[in-house]
Design a protein around this motif. Structure first.
Motif, PDB file in Angstrom:
ATOM      1  N   LEU A 152       0.824  -1.213   0.000  1.00 50.95           N
ATOM      2  CA  LEU A 152       0.000   0.000   0.000  1.00 50.95           C
ATOM      3  C   LEU A 152       0.856   1.260   0.000  1.00 50.95           C
ATOM      4  O   LEU A 152       0.572   2.229  -0.723  1.00 50.95           O
ATOM      5  CB  LEU A 152      -0.925   0.015   1.217  1.00 50.95           C
ATOM      6  CG  LEU A 152      -2.176  -0.844   1.111  1.00 50.95           C
ATOM      7  CD1 LEU A 152      -3.157  -0.462   2.208  1.00 50.95           C
ATOM      8  CD2 LEU A 152      -2.839  -0.711  -0.244  1.00 50.95           C
ATOM      9  N   ILE A 153       1.916   1.250   0.801  1.00 49.20           N
ATOM     10  CA  ILE A 153       2.768   2.443   0.898  1.00 49.20           C
ATOM     11  C   ILE A 153       3.418   2.734  -0.456  1.00 49.20           C
ATOM     12  O   ILE A 153       3.439   3.882  -0.921  1.00 49.20           O
ATOM     13  CB  ILE A 153       3.833   2.250   2.014  1.00 49.20           C
ATOM     14  CG1 ILE A 153       3.146   2.275   3.378  1.00 49.20           C
ATOM     15  CG2 ILE A 153       4.897   3.345   1.932  1.00 49.20           C
ATOM     16  CD1 ILE A 153       4.021   1.820   4.526  1.00 49.20           C
ATOM     17  N   THR A 154       3.923   1.681  -1.122  1.00 52.15           N
ATOM     18  CA  THR A 154       4.548   1.882  -2.425  1.00 52.15           C
ATOM     19  C   THR A 154       3.541   2.444  -3.424  1.00 52.15           C
ATOM     20  O   THR A 154       3.833   3.368  -4.192  1.00 52.15           O
ATOM     21  CB  THR A 154       5.102   0.556  -2.977  1.00 52.15           C
ATOM     22  OG1 THR A 154       5.591  -0.204  -1.902  1.00 52.15           O
ATOM     23  CG2 THR A 154       6.193   0.798  -3.986  1.00 52.15           C
ATOM     24  N   THR A 155       2.335   1.884  -3.431  1.00 49.62           N
ATOM     25  CA  THR A 155       1.322   2.348  -4.370  1.00 49.62           C
ATOM     26  C   THR A 155       0.958   3.800  -4.096  1.00 49.62           C
ATOM     27  O   THR A 155       0.806   4.604  -5.024  1.00 49.62           O
ATOM     28  CB  THR A 155       0.064   1.466  -4.269  1.00 49.62           C
ATOM     29  OG1 THR A 155       0.465   0.114  -4.347  1.00 49.62           O
ATOM     30  CG2 THR A 155      -0.899   1.775  -5.384  1.00 49.62           C
ATOM     31  N   LEU A 156       0.818   4.129  -2.823  1.00 51.85           N
ATOM     32  CA  LEU A 156       0.481   5.502  -2.451  1.00 51.85           C
ATOM     33  C   LEU A 156       1.578   6.455  -2.919  1.00 51.85           C
ATOM     34  O   LEU A 156       1.299   7.516  -3.515  1.00 51.85           O
ATOM     35  CB  LEU A 156       0.308   5.594  -0.927  1.00 51.85           C
ATOM     36  CG  LEU A 156      -0.191   6.939  -0.413  1.00 51.85           C
ATOM     37  CD1 LEU A 156      -1.638   7.138  -0.845  1.00 51.85           C
ATOM     38  CD2 LEU A 156      -0.084   7.023   1.101  1.00 51.85           C
ATOM     39  N   THR A 163       0.686  12.198  -9.654  1.00 57.41           N
ATOM     40  CA  THR A 163      -0.461  13.110  -9.643  1.00 57.41           C
ATOM     41  C   THR A 163       0.003  14.555  -9.491  1.00 57.41           C
ATOM     42  O   THR A 163       0.695  14.896  -8.534  1.00 57.41           O
ATOM     43  CB  THR A 163      -1.435  12.752  -8.499  1.00 57.41           C
ATOM     44  OG1 THR A 163      -1.760  11.370  -8.610  1.00 57.41           O
ATOM     45  CG2 THR A 163      -2.714  13.562  -8.598  1.00 57.41           C
ATOM     46  N   ARG A 164      -0.358  15.398 -10.476  1.00 57.09           N
ATOM     47  CA  ARG A 164      -0.052  16.832 -10.421  1.00 57.09           C
ATOM     48  C   ARG A 164      -1.340  17.579 -10.664  1.00 57.09           C
ATOM     49  O   ARG A 164      -2.016  17.305 -11.655  1.00 57.09           O
ATOM     50  CB  ARG A 164       0.942  17.214 -11.533  1.00 57.09           C
ATOM     51  CG  ARG A 164       2.341  16.715 -11.335  1.00 57.09           C
ATOM     52  CD  ARG A 164       3.132  17.591 -10.355  1.00 57.09           C
ATOM     53  NE  ARG A 164       4.178  16.831  -9.704  1.00 57.09           N
ATOM     54  CZ  ARG A 164       5.319  16.483 -10.310  1.00 57.09           C
ATOM     55  NH1 ARG A 164       5.553  16.860 -11.536  1.00 57.09           N
ATOM     56  NH2 ARG A 164       6.204  15.777  -9.678  1.00 57.09           N
ATOM     57  N   MET A 173       3.149   7.202 -14.043  1.00 60.91           N
ATOM     58  CA  MET A 173       2.991   6.159 -13.039  1.00 60.91           C
ATOM     59  C   MET A 173       3.706   4.881 -13.467  1.00 60.91           C
ATOM     60  O   MET A 173       4.364   4.221 -12.662  1.00 60.91           O
ATOM     61  CB  MET A 173       1.504   5.882 -12.855  1.00 60.91           C
ATOM     62  CG  MET A 173       1.241   5.133 -11.607  1.00 60.91           C
ATOM     63  SD  MET A 173      -0.400   5.384 -11.007  1.00 60.91           S
ATOM     64  CE  MET A 173      -0.356   4.258  -9.638  1.00 60.91           C
ATOM     65  N   LEU A 174       3.570   4.573 -14.766  1.00 64.95           N
ATOM     66  CA  LEU A 174       4.208   3.380 -15.307  1.00 64.95           C
ATOM     67  C   LEU A 174       5.726   3.465 -15.143  1.00 64.95           C
ATOM     68  O   LEU A 174       6.376   2.545 -14.649  1.00 64.95           O
ATOM     69  CB  LEU A 174       3.847   3.256 -16.782  1.00 64.95           C
ATOM     70  CG  LEU A 174       4.084   1.926 -17.464  1.00 64.95           C
ATOM     71  CD1 LEU A 174       2.943   0.987 -17.141  1.00 64.95           C
ATOM     72  CD2 LEU A 174       4.172   2.128 -18.963  1.00 64.95           C
ATOM     73  N   VAL A 257     -12.922  10.761 -15.368  1.00 58.69           N
ATOM     74  CA  VAL A 257     -11.687  10.032 -15.616  1.00 58.69           C
ATOM     75  C   VAL A 257     -10.814   9.915 -14.366  1.00 58.69           C
ATOM     76  O   VAL A 257     -10.359   8.832 -13.999  1.00 58.69           O
ATOM     77  CB  VAL A 257     -10.889  10.696 -16.764  1.00 58.69           C
ATOM     78  CG1 VAL A 257      -9.539  10.031 -16.938  1.00 58.69           C
ATOM     79  CG2 VAL A 257     -11.678  10.626 -18.050  1.00 58.69           C
ATOM     80  N   GLN A 258     -10.605  11.066 -13.692  1.00 59.16           N
ATOM     81  CA  GLN A 258      -9.718  11.065 -12.539  1.00 59.16           C
ATOM     82  C   GLN A 258     -10.243  10.142 -11.431  1.00 59.16           C
ATOM     83  O   GLN A 258      -9.489   9.413 -10.800  1.00 59.16           O
ATOM     84  CB  GLN A 258      -9.526  12.489 -12.022  1.00 59.16           C
ATOM     85  CG  GLN A 258      -8.570  12.616 -10.851  1.00 59.16           C
ATOM     86  CD  GLN A 258      -7.170  12.085 -11.178  1.00 59.16           C
ATOM     87  OE1 GLN A 258      -6.748  12.079 -12.336  1.00 59.16           O
ATOM     88  NE2 GLN A 258      -6.466  11.594 -10.165  1.00 59.16           N
ATOM     89  N   ARG A 259     -11.584  10.198 -11.239  1.00 60.92           N
ATOM     90  CA  ARG A 259     -12.161   9.389 -10.172  1.00 60.92           C
ATOM     91  C   ARG A 259     -12.008   7.891 -10.495  1.00 60.92           C
ATOM     92  O   ARG A 259     -11.718   7.080  -9.626  1.00 60.92           O
ATOM     93  CB  ARG A 259     -13.645   9.736  -9.995  1.00 60.92           C
ATOM     94  CG  ARG A 259     -14.091   9.582  -8.543  1.00 60.92           C
ATOM     95  CD  ARG A 259     -15.561   9.890  -8.368  1.00 60.92           C
ATOM     96  NE  ARG A 259     -15.919  11.251  -8.804  1.00 60.92           N
ATOM     97  CZ  ARG A 259     -17.170  11.611  -9.141  1.00 60.92           C
ATOM     98  NH1 ARG A 259     -18.152  10.736  -9.132  1.00 60.92           N
ATOM     99  NH2 ARG A 259     -17.415  12.851  -9.496  1.00 60.92           N
ATOM    100  N   ILE A 260     -12.219   7.565 -11.787  1.00 59.48           N
ATOM    101  CA  ILE A 260     -12.066   6.161 -12.216  1.00 59.48           C
ATOM    102  C   ILE A 260     -10.639   5.689 -11.949  1.00 59.48           C
ATOM    103  O   ILE A 260     -10.405   4.609 -11.399  1.00 59.48           O
ATOM    104  CB  ILE A 260     -12.384   6.026 -13.726  1.00 59.48           C
ATOM    105  CG1 ILE A 260     -13.839   6.360 -14.015  1.00 59.48           C
ATOM    106  CG2 ILE A 260     -12.009   4.634 -14.244  1.00 59.48           C
ATOM    107  CD1 ILE A 260     -14.798   5.231 -13.818  1.00 59.48           C
TER     108      ILE A 260
END
Lengths: 359, 319
Positions: A152-156, A163-164, A173-174, A257-260
C-alpha cells in the motif's frame, strides 16, 4: 444494412458473453467441488458432502474426527482463498490493462508486488532481530501485515508521484513504477544478502507463493478486502470502456476520468496487497487471464471484468489442485504451477502480437 | 432377509459382500471407539511409543535410524538423506520449511517431529490444531548440542534409554576428538567453499555449520570475517590465506578440480595453492551435526593434516 449487421454482431457478442458467464460460473462451481473433494487424505465424496451439510445445518454430532478438520479447516479455507486471490488478481490485471491502455500491464505495475516483496523480505530477515518480542506474540501476523502495508505504501507513493494538480498521468505512473520496482528489488537483494541460509530459503518459498496454511482467520481478513473489489467492478466497466478511446475523449464523453483512475488504483492496490500478503507472490494470473477472456469475448469491460474474476478463480484453484496432488504428501509452490502454465501462453501471445504488427 | 434376497437375485456375489461390509463397519466402529478412548487413558503405553512418526529434519531421521527404530517412521522430509535408503523407503513430505499440513496428516501420524525452523508457521499451526502429538527438537552445532539433540529425539519417541546410550557414545567420541585436537601444535586455516558459481566464491563464515565443523576439526575458519554463507571477494580470499580449501562432494555433476581452482586468480597465491590442497567431503556427513559428526570432524582433521597421520576414533566401531 451495415447497421443491422453491426447490431446482430453486438447482439451475438452479448449472447456469447452471457453464455460465457453462465458457463464459467458453472465450471467454477464444479472445480470448487472437485477441489474440496480432492487432497492428500482421501475422503469419500459422500463424507465430504456430509461434513459440509452438517456444518451448514449446525449439526455438531457428525463433526468429529480428522476428516472434519481436513475438510473444514484445511481444504475449504484453502479453496475459498484460492477463489478470492485468483479472482482478485485477474480483475486487478484487467483493470490495470484497461487503465494503462496497455495489454501487457500487470497488477504488479503499480508497485504493490515490489513493495510487498520488500516488506516481506524485511519481515523475514530483520524480524528476528527487531521484532523478537512482538514476533513471539504475533508470529503469523507479522509477515502478511508487513507485506500488505509495504504494498500500500509503495502504491500511495507512486500515486502521489504521478499526480499533479489533481490529474494522474498513467505514463508517469508506469515509469515511476519501474523505478520504484527496481529500487525495491535492489533493497530486497540487499536483505537477501544479509540474510542467513534459513531466511534465504524462506524468502525463496514465499516469493513462489502458496495457498497452504489458509485458515478462516486469514480468509476473514482477505475477504473484506477483495470482495468489495469484485462488487464494485461494474461501476468501473463503463469508465474503462470510455478510456479505451483516449483520456480526453473519455472526459468529453462525461466520464469522471480522474475518479475512475483513483478508484481503480486503490482497489487494485488493496486486492493485490491482500493477495500477496496471504498467498505470497503468485505470478501470471493477473496478466494471462484477462487476455484469454479478451480473446474469447472481446474488450467490453462489462463482460471482461466479471469473466476475468471467474477465470482467475478457476486458474488458481485448478493450479492449486495440481500443486498439492502432484508430489503428495509434499506440495509444490503454486507460483511454479501458474507460471508453467502462464509463461508459454504469454510467449504465444507476444508472438501473435508481433506477427500482427509486422505483417 | 427379503432385502438380501432381492439383491442376491440381482447379483450372486451380493451376500458375502454385505457380510464383509458389516464386519468392516464393526471393525471401524471398534477402531473409532479405540481412537476416542486412547487420549482418555492416562499415561497409556500406546502414547509412549508412537509408531507412525513423520519427521521433518534430516538429523532426526539419522538418529532414529541409528537407534534401529526406522520401522516407526512413515514419512520424512527431503533433507533426510542419510541413510540413503530412508528416502527410498519412506514417503517424502517435501522440504523441511515448506511442509503441507494435509500431506503430513495424510500419513496418519501419531507423532510429528519438527527440527528447529521447520515450517511454514501456518502449516505447523494447522498440524497443532489437528491434535497430533508434536515434538520440537532444538538444533545445535556444538558437541553439547548434538548429544542433547539425540537425547531429546529418544525421549520424544519413547526410546529414552537407547538414545541416552547413543548420546553417551557420541559424547565419548567428542571427548576423544578433543584429545586429538589438543595434540595439534599449529592450527591451520581452512576455507569452506559452498559453491563456485560463475567464478564467484560462496564461503562459509562465522556461525555457519561449516564454521562449526572446522572448529571441531581443530582448524581456523579462514572466512571468519564473514557471517553465514556469503559471497567473498577475490581479494578477501587472497587475504584470508587458507592452508586448505574444503568443498562438498558433488554427487552427480563434476567436482571442481584442484587445477581449475588454483588457476583462478583469487586462489593462485594462497598457501593452499602451493601443494594444491583442495579436499572434497560428503556434505551431509560433514555438516549434518548428528551422531556421525565426531567421525566427520576426525576425517576433516586428518585431511587438514595429511602429514600428521591422525588416528581413527577408537570408539568409532563400525555399526
Amino acid at each position: 444494412m451495415a447497421t443491422t449487421t453491426l447490431t446482430t454482431l453486438i447482439a451475438g457478442r452479448r449472447r456469447t458473453g452471457l453464455l460465457a458467464v453462465v458457463g464459467l460460473t458453472l465450471a467454477c462451481l464444479l472445480l470448487t467441488i472437485v477441489a474440496v473433494g480432492q487432497g492428500a487424505i482421501s475422503i469419500a465424496p459422500g463424507r465430504v458432502a456430509e461434513i459440509l451439510m452438517a456444518r451448514l445445518t449446525g449439526d455438531t454430532s457428525l463433526l468429529e474426527g480428522r476428516d472434519v478438520l481436513v475438510v473444514l479447516n484445511i481444504r475449504l479455507p484453502r479453496v475459498l482463498l484460492g477463489l478470492l486471490v485468483g479472482a482478485g488478481l485477474a480483475v486487478s490485471g484487467a483493470l490495470m490493462q484497461g487503465l494503462f491502455r496497455n495489454p501487457l500491464a500487470d497488477p504488479g505495475l503499480v508497485g504493490v508486488s515490489s513493495g510487498a516483496g520488500l516488506a516481506a523480505a524485511a519481515t523475514i530477515v530483520l524480524g528476528d532481530r527487531f521484532l523478537a518480542g512482538t514476533m513471539m506474540k504475533l508470529p503469523f501476523a507479522a509477515l502478511p501485515v508487513g507485506a500488505f502495508c509495504g504494498g500500500l505504501i509503495t502504491t500511495l507513493a507512486l500515486y502521489l508521484i504521478a499526480t499533479r494538480g489533481g490529474r494522474t498521468s498513467v505514463a508517469t505512473m508506469l515509469l515511476a513504477g519501474v523505478a520504484l520496482g527496481a529500487m525495491a528489488g535492489a533493497l530486497t537483494g540487499l536483505l537477501s544478502f544479509i540474510s542467513d541460509d534459513r531466511q534465504l530459503r524462506d524468502l525463496t518459498f514465499w516469493s513462489l507463493g502458496s495457498l497452504g496454511g489458509a485458515s478462516w482467520t486469514k480468509l476473514s481478513v482477505v475477504a473484506p478486502i477483495i470482495v468489495p473489489l469484485l462488487l464494485l467492478m461494474p461501476l468501473l466497466a463503463r469508465g474503462l470502456n470510455g478510456l479505451m478511446l483516449g483520456e480526453a475523449e473519455a472526459y468529453h464523453l462525461g466520464i469522471p476520468v480522474q475518479r475512475i483512475k483513483a478508484l481503480a488504483i486503490l482497489l487494485v492496490a488493496l486486492a493485490v496487497g491482500a493477495s500477496v500478503a496471504s498467498a505470497g507472490m503468485v505470478g501470471f494470473v493477473g496478466i494471462v487471464v484477462p487476455h484469454l477472456i479478451r480473446l474469447s469475448v472481446g474488450p467490453d469491460h462489462r463482460l471482461l471484468l466479471p469473466l476475468s474474476a471467474l477465470g482467475g478463480a478457476m486458474l488458481l484453484v485448478g493450479a492449486d489442485i495440481v500443486a498439492r496432488l502432484v508430489v503428495v504428501p509434499a506440495e509444490l509452490p503454486i507460483g511454479i504451477v501458474t507460471a508453467t502454465i502462464g509463461a508459454p501462453f504469454f510467449l504465444w501471445l507476444l508472438l501473435r502480437r508481433t506477427s500482427l504488427i509486422d505483417v | 432377509m427379503s432385502g438380501s434376497r432381492t439383491t442376491s437375485a440381482h447379483r450372486g456375489l451380493r451376500q458375502p459382500n454385505r457380510r464383509e461390509l458389516t464386519a468392516a463397519l464393526a471393525l471401524s466402529a471398534f477402531g473409532l471407539g479405540g481412537l476416542a478412548l486412547s487420549p482418555a487413558l492416562p499415561g497409556a503405553a500406546l502414547a509412549q511409543t508412537p509408531d507412525r512418526i513423520v519427521v521433518a529434519g534430516g538429523v532426526i531421521t539419522e538418529v532414529i535410524y541409528a537407534l534401529g527404530l526406522q520401522n516407526r517412521i512413515v514419512g520424512i522430509d527431503s533433507t533426510s538423506q542419510f541413510p540413503p535408503e530412508a528416502l527410498k523407503q519412506k514417503a517424502n513430505v517435501g522440504y523441511v520449511r515448506a511442509l503441507s499440513a494435509e500431506g503430513v496428516l495424510s500419513l496418519k501420524p501419531s507423532l510429528i517431529m519438527l527440527i528447529d525452523g521447520a515450517g511454514p508457521p501456518d502449516a505447523v499451526s494447522l498440524l497443532t490444531e489437528s491434535g497430533v502429538k508434536i515434538a520440537r527438537i532444538a538444533d545445535g552445532l556444538t558437541p553439547e548440542g548434538v548429544t542433547a539433540k539425540i537425547a531429546a529425539i529418544g525421549a520424544a519417541i519413547g526410546a529414552g534409554a537407547p538414545a541416552e546410550r547413543l548420546a553417551a557414545q557420541t559424547k565419548a567420541r567428542f571427548d576423544e576428538l578433543a584429545t586429538l585436537r589438543s595434540g595439534i601444535a599449529k592450527k591451520k586455516r581452512v576455507l569452506f567453499l559452498l559453491s563456485l558459481q560463475n567464478g564467484r566464491a560462496m564461503v562459509g563464515g562465522r556461525n555457519s555449520s561449516a564454521d562449526g565443523i572446522i572448529a571441531l576439526a581443530g582448524g581456523i575458519n579462514a572466512a571468519d570475517a564473514i557471517e553465514g554463507y556469503k559471497p567473498m571477494t577475490d581479494e578477501a580470499i587472497a587475504a584470508a590465506a587458507p592452508d586448505m580449501v574444503l568443498m562438498m562432494r558433488n554427487s552427480s555433476a563434476h567436482n571442481v578440480t584442484p587445477d581449475e581452482l588454483f588457476a583462478m586468480p583469487a586462489f593462485s597465491q594462497v598457501p593452499a595453492a602451493s601443494n594444491k590442497r583442495l579436499v572434497h567431503m560428503d556434505g551431509l556427513y560433514l555438516l549434518g551435526f548428528g551422531p556421525r559428526t565426531p567421525m566427520a570432524a576426525r576425517d576433516l582433521m586428518a585431511a587438514i593434516h595429511p602429514e600428521a597421520s591422525i588416528p581413527p576414533l577408537k570408539t568409532a566401531a563400525a555399526p
